[in-house]
Motif scaffolding. Sequence first.
Motif, PDB file in Angstrom:
ATOM      1  N   LYS A  24       0.819  -1.200   0.000  1.00  0.00           N
ATOM      2  CA  LYS A  24       0.000   0.000   0.000  1.00  0.00           C
ATOM      3  C   LYS A  24       0.855   1.252   0.000  1.00  0.00           C
ATOM      4  CE  LYS A  24      -3.795  -2.161   2.431  1.00  0.00           C
ATOM      5  NZ  LYS A  24      -4.698  -2.132   3.546  1.00  0.00           N
ATOM      6  N   LYS A  25       1.981   1.224   0.681  1.00  0.00           N
ATOM      7  CA  LYS A  25       2.795   2.417   0.847  1.00  0.00           C
ATOM      8  C   LYS A  25       3.175   2.992  -0.508  1.00  0.00           C
ATOM      9  CE  LYS A  25       6.606   4.324   3.386  1.00  0.00           C
ATOM     10  NZ  LYS A  25       7.566   4.099   4.441  1.00  0.00           N
ATOM     11  N   PHE A  40      -4.279  11.403  -3.460  1.00  0.00           N
ATOM     12  CA  PHE A  40      -4.140  10.715  -2.179  1.00  0.00           C
ATOM     13  C   PHE A  40      -2.931   9.796  -2.305  1.00  0.00           C
ATOM     14  CE2 PHE A  40      -9.048  10.765  -2.073  1.00  0.00           C
ATOM     15  CZ  PHE A  40      -9.059  12.081  -1.639  1.00  0.00           C
ATOM     16  N   HIS A  42      -0.881   6.879  -0.209  1.00  0.00           N
ATOM     17  CA  HIS A  42      -0.979   6.015   0.965  1.00  0.00           C
ATOM     18  C   HIS A  42       0.328   6.055   1.761  1.00  0.00           C
ATOM     19  CE1 HIS A  42      -2.017   2.697   3.543  1.00  0.00           C
ATOM     20  NE2 HIS A  42      -3.246   2.758   3.046  1.00  0.00           N
ATOM     21  N   SER A  48      -0.452   4.374   8.771  1.00  0.00           N
ATOM     22  CA  SER A  48      -1.901   4.594   8.867  1.00  0.00           C
ATOM     23  C   SER A  48      -2.416   4.166  10.244  1.00  0.00           C
ATOM     24  CB  SER A  48      -2.649   3.880   7.742  1.00  0.00           C
ATOM     25  OG  SER A  48      -2.506   2.485   7.816  1.00  0.00           O
ATOM     26  N   LEU A  71      -4.762  13.297   8.017  1.00  0.00           N
ATOM     27  CA  LEU A  71      -4.999  13.025   6.599  1.00  0.00           C
ATOM     28  C   LEU A  71      -4.426  14.139   5.729  1.00  0.00           C
ATOM     29  CD1 LEU A  71      -8.640  11.665   6.803  1.00  0.00           C
ATOM     30  CD2 LEU A  71      -6.607  10.354   6.144  1.00  0.00           C
ATOM     31  N   VAL A  75      -1.710  12.344   3.668  1.00  0.00           N
ATOM     32  CA  VAL A  75      -2.413  11.630   2.592  1.00  0.00           C
ATOM     33  C   VAL A  75      -2.907  12.546   1.472  1.00  0.00           C
ATOM     34  CG1 VAL A  75      -4.400  10.140   2.062  1.00  0.00           C
ATOM     35  CG2 VAL A  75      -3.141   9.818   4.205  1.00  0.00           C
ATOM     36  N   ALA A 102     -10.613  10.143   1.314  1.00  0.00           N
ATOM     37  CA  ALA A 102      -9.274   9.924   1.886  1.00  0.00           C
ATOM     38  C   ALA A 102      -9.316   8.864   2.981  1.00  0.00           C
ATOM     39  CB  ALA A 102      -8.725  11.244   2.440  1.00  0.00           C
ATOM     40  N   THR A 106      -7.273   5.387   2.751  1.00  0.00           N
ATOM     41  CA  THR A 106      -6.225   5.138   3.730  1.00  0.00           C
ATOM     42  C   THR A 106      -6.500   3.923   4.612  1.00  0.00           C
ATOM     43  OG1 THR A 106      -5.774   7.500   3.793  1.00  0.00           O
ATOM     44  CG2 THR A 106      -4.834   6.177   5.555  1.00  0.00           C
TER      45      THR A 106
END
Length: 108
Positions: A24-25, A40, A42, A48, A71, A75, A102, A106
């Motif tokens: 995800k990063k 956005f 991640h 997170s 956020l 993000v 968002a 996230t």
Amino acid sequence: MKNITNQLNYRNKQKEMERMKMAKKGTQKETKVEGIEYIFQHPGLLESIRMRDRSKNEGGSMNEENLYKELMEHVIFLKEGGKVTFDHFEEHEGFKDVIKEAIAFTFR
């Protein structure tokens, strides 16, 4: 012996592909709300979780203001460059829609 080596290589490649799907990063999503383009990005699973923890008050309940700040810091970015702040939304519509997207992005 060669057949076993090929099987192991295939399994390793499968595992790597699965890992890449789960990563995800750094993944990004572009969205447009009220005519403004946002990106956005991640922060990764661990960050997170930390963001969520930092957003809780002493009683363990979610403090929405802190969550929104997290956020906006980690993000939500403007596609044209720069960070998004509460001041940005004083001048532009779409605060709830951007925050909702968002959060979904996230914490999916």
